[in-house]
Design a protein around this motif. Structure first.
Motif, PDB file in Angstrom:
ATOM      1  N   SER A 198       1.251  -1.178  -0.486  1.00 22.35           N
ATOM      2  CA  SER A 198      -0.506   0.238   0.105  1.00 22.35           C
ATOM      3  C   SER A 198       0.929   1.496   0.141  1.00 22.35           C
ATOM      4  N   LEU A 199       1.677   0.989   0.976  1.00 27.79           N
ATOM      5  CA  LEU A 199       2.274   2.202   0.869  1.00 27.79           C
ATOM      6  C   LEU A 199       3.338   2.564  -0.334  1.00 27.79           C
ATOM      7  N   VAL A 200       3.910   1.325  -0.611  1.00 30.89           N
ATOM      8  CA  VAL A 200       4.533   1.756  -2.550  1.00 30.89           C
ATOM      9  C   VAL A 200       3.665   1.826  -3.473  1.00 30.89           C
ATOM     10  N   LEU A 201       2.139   1.460  -3.625  1.00 28.59           N
ATOM     11  CA  LEU A 201       1.469   2.838  -4.281  1.00 28.59           C
ATOM     12  C   LEU A 201       1.268   3.973  -4.041  1.00 28.59           C
ATOM     13  N   ILE A 202       0.679   3.739  -2.547  1.00 25.40           N
ATOM     14  CA  ILE A 202       1.151   4.822  -2.764  1.00 25.40           C
ATOM     15  C   ILE A 202       1.702   6.368  -2.963  1.00 25.40           C
ATOM     16  N   GLY A 203       3.176   5.589  -2.567  1.00 25.75           N
ATOM     17  CA  GLY A 203       4.366   6.894  -2.978  1.00 25.75           C
ATOM     18  C   GLY A 203       4.844   6.448  -4.523  1.00 25.75           C
ATOM     19  N   ILE A 204       4.138   5.544  -5.402  1.00 25.92           N
ATOM     20  CA  ILE A 204       4.170   5.929  -7.127  1.00 25.92           C
ATOM     21  C   ILE A 204       2.850   6.815  -7.478  1.00 25.92           C
ATOM     22  N   MET A 205       1.689   6.855  -6.833  1.00 24.92           N
ATOM     23  CA  MET A 205       0.743   7.723  -7.123  1.00 24.92           C
ATOM     24  C   MET A 205       1.181   9.381  -6.707  1.00 24.92           C
ATOM     25  N   LEU A 206       2.248   9.631  -5.436  1.00 17.31           N
ATOM     26  CA  LEU A 206       2.858  10.653  -5.417  1.00 17.31           C
ATOM     27  C   LEU A 206       3.390  11.085  -6.415  1.00 17.31           C
ATOM     28  N   LEU A 207       4.346  10.239  -6.834  1.00 19.29           N
ATOM     29  CA  LEU A 207       5.473  10.578  -7.989  1.00 19.29           C
ATOM     30  C   LEU A 207       4.521  11.059  -8.855  1.00 19.29           C
ATOM     31  N   SER A 208       3.321  10.053  -9.148  1.00 20.63           N
ATOM     32  CA  SER A 208       2.975   9.847 -10.242  1.00 20.63           C
ATOM     33  C   SER A 208       2.263  11.581 -10.405  1.00 20.63           C
ATOM     34  N   VAL A 209       1.949  12.407  -9.297  1.00 23.27           N
ATOM     35  CA  VAL A 209       1.146  13.420  -9.119  1.00 23.27           C
ATOM     36  C   VAL A 209       2.153  14.652  -9.300  1.00 23.27           C
ATOM     37  N   TYR A 210       3.902  14.554  -9.323  1.00 19.33           N
ATOM     38  CA  TYR A 210       5.182  15.650  -9.587  1.00 19.33           C
ATOM     39  C   TYR A 210       5.107  15.118 -10.996  1.00 19.33           C
ATOM     40  N   PHE A 211       5.185  13.819 -12.311  1.00 17.38           N
ATOM     41  CA  PHE A 211       5.227  14.544 -13.034  1.00 17.38           C
ATOM     42  C   PHE A 211       3.844  14.933 -14.000  1.00 17.38           C
ATOM     43  N   ILE A 212       3.223  14.304 -13.181  1.00 19.55           N
ATOM     44  CA  ILE A 212       1.931  14.962 -14.634  1.00 19.55           C
ATOM     45  C   ILE A 212       1.718  16.307 -14.516  1.00 19.55           C
ATOM     46  N   LEU A 213       2.047  16.589 -13.577  1.00 18.35           N
ATOM     47  CA  LEU A 213       1.211  18.170 -13.216  1.00 18.35           C
ATOM     48  C   LEU A 213       2.974  19.595 -13.584  1.00 18.35           C
ATOM     49  N   ILE A 214       3.768  18.350 -13.921  1.00 20.22           N
ATOM     50  CA  ILE A 214       4.718  18.907 -14.894  1.00 20.22           C
ATOM     51  C   ILE A 214       4.651  19.404 -16.538  1.00 20.22           C
ATOM     52  N   MET A 215       3.577  18.017 -16.236  1.00 18.55           N
ATOM     53  CA  MET A 215       3.832  17.541 -18.219  1.00 18.55           C
ATOM     54  C   MET A 215       2.580  18.433 -18.395  1.00 18.55           C
ATOM     55  N   SER A 216       1.462  18.615 -17.416  1.00 16.83           N
ATOM     56  CA  SER A 216       0.081  19.762 -17.284  1.00 16.83           C
ATOM     57  C   SER A 216       0.780  21.215 -17.838  1.00 16.83           C
ATOM     58  N   ILE A 217       2.196  22.100 -17.578  1.00 17.81           N
ATOM     59  CA  ILE A 217       1.586  22.946 -17.132  1.00 17.81           C
ATOM     60  C   ILE A 217       1.998  23.053 -18.929  1.00 17.81           C
ATOM     61  N   PHE A 218       3.128  22.648 -19.957  1.00 16.09           N
ATOM     62  CA  PHE A 218       3.204  22.149 -21.059  1.00 16.09           C
ATOM     63  C   PHE A 218       1.933  21.950 -22.213  1.00 16.09           C
ATOM     64  N   ALA A 219       1.467  21.128 -21.764  1.00 18.04           N
ATOM     65  CA  ALA A 219      -0.305  21.007 -22.393  1.00 18.04           C
ATOM     66  C   ALA A 219      -1.245  21.872 -22.030  1.00 18.04           C
TER      67      ALA A 219
END
Length: 282
Positions: free
Chosen positions: A76-97
């Motif tokens: 569960s902690l691994v899944l939460i970590g993956i989700m938070l990491l995804s939030v970071y990368f998706i927000l970065i890509m969203s700035i350009f999109a």
């Protein structure tokens, strides 16, 4: 019943894994197709909300699976970590999109002028089709928008002016920065040789104007000038480097400047000697 539950869990895990390439594919589509801003931004927001909602639902469902408690906590902690990491990368890509929505109509056709710059303004012009739009190159834009005086929207007019003079502004900015680094700046009169009346922000009911003679990041260098025989004559340098400056003149000849920086802070300067000196006012 257990077999049905197991199949359901396996199916949900497959969907969870597929959600990552799916959200990546959405960003690939944004990079390949030029959607109109409102459709682009709506699809972007819905895609991201759907992705994160499924992440949360999957993690919640995983915590209800009957397996070893410590294994469940670890995964569960691994899944939460993956989700938070995804939030970071998706927000970065969203700035350009993400696209700012600046539509305008010209000769019964709808266009968009989008700022695709990062720190400095870098405008591009698009012609609307249906839910997509075509990018106009510089020469085509020049043929379509022959006379900026046709535009009543001052904001669009200013942005088009920046767009049609962007190459010129880059050269001017580079010159200004080069002079500053060399320590041997040209005289104000020599600098103004690179500028014309079209580059000036004229102050209503006067012969005065403001000229941006250099730009570095969020700071601009401004000259206060007087227009005589359609020529720019240097009077003084504005003691403020905000990128957005406008002027007004009162009946008694007092000149007031309104200077707005990129953070929205506004300073006012006053001159009572026809623009030779400006003092900060409250």
């Amino acid at each position: 019943m257990d077999k049905i539950i197991n199949k359901k869990i396996i199916l949900e895990m497959i969907f969870y894994i597929l959600s990552f390439p799916l959200i990546f594919f959405v960003f690939v589509i944004f990079a390949k197709l030029e959607f109109i801003p409102i459709f682009n931004n709506l699809l972007l927001i819905l895609s991201e909300l759907g992705f994160f909602a499924y992440q949360i639902i999957f993690i919640f469902k995983f915590t209800n699976i009957k397996i070893n408690f410590y294994v469940k906590i670890f995964i569960s902690l691994v899944l939460i970590g993956i989700m938070l990491l995804s939030v970071y990368f998706i927000l970065i890509m969203s700035i350009f999109a993400f696209k700012d929505n600046e539509p305008f109509t010209y000769q019964e056709e709808k266009y968009y002028i989008l700022n695709e710059g990062w720190l400095d303004d870098d405008y591009e012009i698009y012609r609307k089709k249906f839910i997509t739009m075509d990018k106009l190159d510089f020469d085509e834009s020049k043929k379509v928008f022959k006379n900026l005086s046709d535009f009543s929207n001052g904001d669009v007019k200013d942005k088009l002016g920046i767009y049609f003079n962007k190459d010129k502004q880059i050269i001017k900015s580079q010159k200004s920065l080069a002079y500053g680094r060399s320590g041997s700046e040209l005289s104000e009169k020599e600098i103004l040789k690179d500028f014309s009346l079209r580059d000036a922000k004229l102050i209503a009911n006067s012969t005065y104007g403001l000229v941006e003679v250099g730009r570095a990041g969020a700071r601009s260098r401004w000259f206060f000038v007087e227009v005589i025989d359609n020529k720019l004559n240097f009077i003084s340098e504005i003691p403020d480097t905000s990128p957005d400056i406008s002027g007004d003149i009162s009946e008694n000849g007092t000149i007031l400047l309104r200077c707005k920086d990129i953070n929205g802070n506004i300073n006012f300067y006053k001159s009572e000697d026809l623009g030779k000196t400006f003092k900060l006012t409250d």
